[in-house]
Design an enzyme around this catalytic site. Structure first.
Site, mmCIF file in Angstrom:
data_model
loop_
_atom_site.group_PDB
_atom_site.id
_atom_site.type_symbol
_atom_site.label_atom_id
_atom_site.label_comp_id
_atom_site.label_asym_id
_atom_site.label_seq_id
_atom_site.Cartn_x
_atom_site.Cartn_y
_atom_site.Cartn_z
ATOM 1 N N LYS A 222 0.824 -1.213 0.000
ATOM 2 C CA LYS A 222 0.000 0.000 0.000
ATOM 3 C C LYS A 222 0.861 1.266 0.000
ATOM 4 O O LYS A 222 0.644 2.198 -0.785
ATOM 5 C CB LYS A 222 -0.931 0.000 1.215
ATOM 6 N N CYS A 276 -3.683 10.970 1.430
ATOM 7 C CA CYS A 276 -2.813 9.799 1.244
ATOM 8 C C CYS A 276 -1.460 10.076 0.591
ATOM 9 O O CYS A 276 -0.427 9.810 1.193
ATOM 10 C CB CYS A 276 -3.564 8.754 0.434
HETATM 11 N N1 LIG Z 1 -9.304 9.056 1.639
HETATM 12 C C1 LIG Z 1 -8.829 8.199 0.773
HETATM 13 O O1 LIG Z 1 -8.983 8.380 -0.432
HETATM 14 C C2 LIG Z 1 -8.101 6.947 1.215
HETATM 15 C C3 LIG Z 1 -7.801 5.967 0.253
HETATM 16 C C4 LIG Z 1 -7.130 4.834 0.640
HETATM 17 C C5 LIG Z 1 -6.733 4.678 1.951
HETATM 18 N N2 LIG Z 1 -7.006 5.644 2.850
HETATM 19 C C6 LIG Z 1 -6.588 5.446 4.239
HETATM 20 O O2 LIG Z 1 -7.729 5.121 4.996
HETATM 21 C C7 LIG Z 1 -7.623 5.677 6.308
HETATM 22 C C8 LIG Z 1 -8.816 6.564 6.575
HETATM 23 O O3 LIG Z 1 -8.821 7.631 5.671
HETATM 24 P P1 LIG Z 1 -10.109 8.526 5.452
HETATM 25 O O4 LIG Z 1 -9.828 9.372 4.281
HETATM 26 O O5 LIG Z 1 -11.329 7.693 5.476
HETATM 27 O O6 LIG Z 1 -10.057 9.413 6.782
HETATM 28 P P2 LIG Z 1 -11.249 10.321 7.345
HETATM 29 O O7 LIG Z 1 -10.604 11.365 8.166
HETATM 30 O O8 LIG Z 1 -12.178 10.705 6.246
HETATM 31 O O9 LIG Z 1 -12.046 9.332 8.283
HETATM 32 C C9 LIG Z 1 -11.575 8.885 9.513
HETATM 33 C C10 LIG Z 1 -12.751 8.805 10.449
HETATM 34 O O10 LIG Z 1 -12.310 8.152 11.639
HETATM 35 C C11 LIG Z 1 -12.930 8.789 12.738
HETATM 36 N N3 LIG Z 1 -12.185 8.491 13.959
HETATM 37 C C12 LIG Z 1 -11.024 9.038 14.383
HETATM 38 N N4 LIG Z 1 -10.652 8.487 15.555
HETATM 39 C C13 LIG Z 1 -11.602 7.572 15.862
HETATM 40 C C14 LIG Z 1 -11.780 6.666 16.950
HETATM 41 N N5 LIG Z 1 -10.897 6.612 17.948
HETATM 42 N N6 LIG Z 1 -12.873 5.878 16.948
HETATM 43 C C15 LIG Z 1 -13.784 5.945 15.946
HETATM 44 N N7 LIG Z 1 -13.672 6.772 14.894
HETATM 45 C C16 LIG Z 1 -12.585 7.570 14.848
HETATM 46 C C17 LIG Z 1 -12.938 10.256 12.364
HETATM 47 O O11 LIG Z 1 -13.901 10.971 13.115
HETATM 48 C C18 LIG Z 1 -13.280 10.181 10.878
HETATM 49 O O12 LIG Z 1 -14.668 10.248 10.639
HETATM 50 C C19 LIG Z 1 -6.281 6.394 6.345
HETATM 51 O O13 LIG Z 1 -5.310 5.537 6.853
HETATM 52 C C20 LIG Z 1 -5.994 6.669 4.885
HETATM 53 O O14 LIG Z 1 -4.613 6.795 4.638
HETATM 54 C C21 LIG Z 1 -7.707 6.773 2.524
#
Ligand SMILES: NC(=O)c1ccc[n+]([C@@H]2O[C@H](COP(=O)([O-])OP(=O)(O)OC[C@H]3O[C@@H](n4cnc5c(N)ncnc54)[C@H](O)[C@@H]3O)[C@@H](O)[C@H]2O)c1
Length: 439
Positions: A222, A276
């Site tokens: 990843k 990311c």
């Molecule tokens: N956004 C993308 O396009 C994408 C793509 C691939 C991978 N990722 C990976 O996926 C992961 C999440 O990314 P995202 O974009 O969805 O982030 P995001 O910030 O949109 O979502 C994260 C969510 O987690 C919640 N959160 C934080 N701490 C928490 C806890 N202790 N308990 C419960 N909920 C909690 C936040 O309130 C938020 O709603 C990251 O590691 C990112 O690198 C993201």
């Protein structure tokens, strides 16, 4: 419950799934599993987000084909329930974690959200639960952080009382559902049996390869795939700078380079943003750097991409000079504040860097973005009294702008295009990244 029984429950969809973190990744994941027939519980610490989702309304405001409809459907059918209360996770047989995993200012992994989610999950884990981290992790994190923190918080042992896996997401805003369903995934289990159970889970929603692996391989794949993209964008950006300097046109050069077998030069542009790509390369290198491995290419690529918004300021400066306006006294219309076209995601947006750099010079800045509530408005009206416009994001609506109208609103007809989104304009001082010009 033993792993065999859990595997059987996953296969016949009687396993209850918990999804921790209902953001860009977790929300669509929860929706597609609910649609596939599993009972899904979504958990987030943000009560406003949870209230919205509970009402069947998507908190994601960019163009996200099918997501709003699917969410409304699975909330109505009861396939997806959401909560801020970890107590409810006690009923879950499988839990996925998709909380944010950023880096700090010194580029080191910042696992505050992940650590907090694991510490909240530990005490409520059902015996025999399968915990799958979908968040992106620095290689080695599953075994050095996730496993010990969960063992400590639960008083249970991985491989005996619960099972661990890592299945990083490959989605991209704007294509969340499509990517989830049709892009292959790496299923890294703590053991081959855990990997097999993970594959049984994901085959309910993914119509593409589910590649078996171990945890560290999944972590490496990843972060390496995103570092690969960053490095390749940096290459395109560097060639764009060279083209500007030596009298070339990077867009023509790129087309012709890509005719050479095996070449796939990416698009140069005004900068790289999002949650990311700007941080995953740092996650990839972090452990090796700690061990003194000389890491040079990946940080250099980060630096090149980070400086592109400042290069936009330089192009603006040059274009304004042609109409006799000093950038320090100018008023600039910034078109686009998200990091990606047609998205509402402003995380690590290159526009923030440009705006800050301009304001530091005393330049007045007017920001327009149809996807960001704070910056919405009528583009032409907002252009009135501005000395130049700079296109930072190629939102679809910008391609349809009436440039005659825009020109009459601006004080001088200056447009700097950081995305090569606007066809050549006559009667303008029109600069595109990667194209040389003779003043
Ligand atoms: N956004 C993308 O396009 C994408 C793509 C691939 C991978 N990722 C990976 O996926 C992961 C999440 O990314 P995202 O974009 O969805 O982030 P995001 O910030 O949109 O979502 C994260 C969510 O987690 C919640 N959160 C934080 N701490 C928490 C806890 N202790 N308990 C419960 N909920 C909690 C936040 O309130 C938020 O709603 C990251 O590691 C990112 O690198 C993201």
């Amino acid at each position: 419950m033993g792993l065999d029984e859990l595997h059987a429950r996953i296969s016949d969809k009687t396993a209850q799934l918990g999804v921790i973190g209902m953001g860009y990744v977790g929300l669509p994941v929860a929706c597609v599993f609910a649609k596939a027939g599993l009972s899904v519980l979504g958990v987030d610490i943000d009560p406003q987000r949870i209230d919205k989702i509970a009402a069947g309304v998507s908190p994601i405001e960019g163009d996200e084909p099918g997501l709003a409809e699917l969410l409304s459907e699975v909330v109505k059918t009861g396939g997806l329930r959401v909560t801020t209360d970890y107590e409810e996770v006690r009923a879950c047989d499988v839990v996925t974690i998709s909380v944010e995993t950023p880096v700090d200012a010194d580029h080191r992994p910042a696992y505050r959200a992940l650590g907090s989610a694991l510490r909240s999950l530990g005490p409520v884990m059902k015996p025999g639960v399968l915990v799958i981290v979908e968040s992106t992790l620095a290689p080695g994190t599953m075994m050095s952080l996730v496993k010990p923190v969960l063992e400590d918080a639960s008083g249970k042992r991985a491989g005996e009382h619960f099972y661990l896996g890592h299945c990083p997401e490959r989605v991209m805003p704007g294509r969340l559902l499509n990517n989830l369903r049709f892009v292959s995934r790496v299923c890294g289990g703590e053991t081959p049996e855990v990997t097999a159970a993970m594959i049984s889970l994901y085959c309910h929603v993914v119509q593409a390869d589910l590649d078996p692996a171990d945890c560290v391989t999944a972590e490496l794949v990843k972060t390496a795939e995103n570092a690969y993209r960053d490095v390749n964008i940096a290459f395109a950006n560097e060639v764009a700078l060279i083209c500007e300097a030596v009298g070339g046109d990077v867009w023509k050069v790129r087309d012709l380079v890509n005719k050479s077998p095996g070449r796939n030069m990416l698009l140069p542009g005004a900068g790289v943003g999002g949650h990311c790509i700007p941080k995953d390369p740092w996650l990839l290198v972090s452990r090796a750097q700690e061990q003194g491995v000389p890491i040079r290419l990946i940080p250099a690529a980060r630096e090149i991409n980070d400086t592109m918004p400042l290069h936009m300021a330089k192009l603006l400066d040059q274009a304004l000079a042609e109409v006799g306006t000093a950038i320090d006294n100018a008023r600039i219309l910034v078109m686009g504040y998200t990091y990606l076209e047609n998205s509402d995601d402003t995380r690590n947006s290159p526009s923030t860097v440009l705006v800050e750099a301009l304001r530091q010079r005393g330049t007045e800045v007017v920001i327009h973005d149809p996807y960001v509530a704070e910056y919405q408005g009528e583009l032409v009206e907002m252009a009135m009294g501005c000395d130049a416009a700079v296109m930072m994001v190629a939102h679809e609506v910008y391609r349809a702008v009436d440039f005659e109208e825009l020109r009459s609103a601006l004080r001088s007809p200056v447009l700097v295009d950081g995305r090569h989104a606007i066809p050549s304009l006559t009667g303008w001082v029109h600069r595109t990244i990667g194209q040389s010009f003779t003043p």
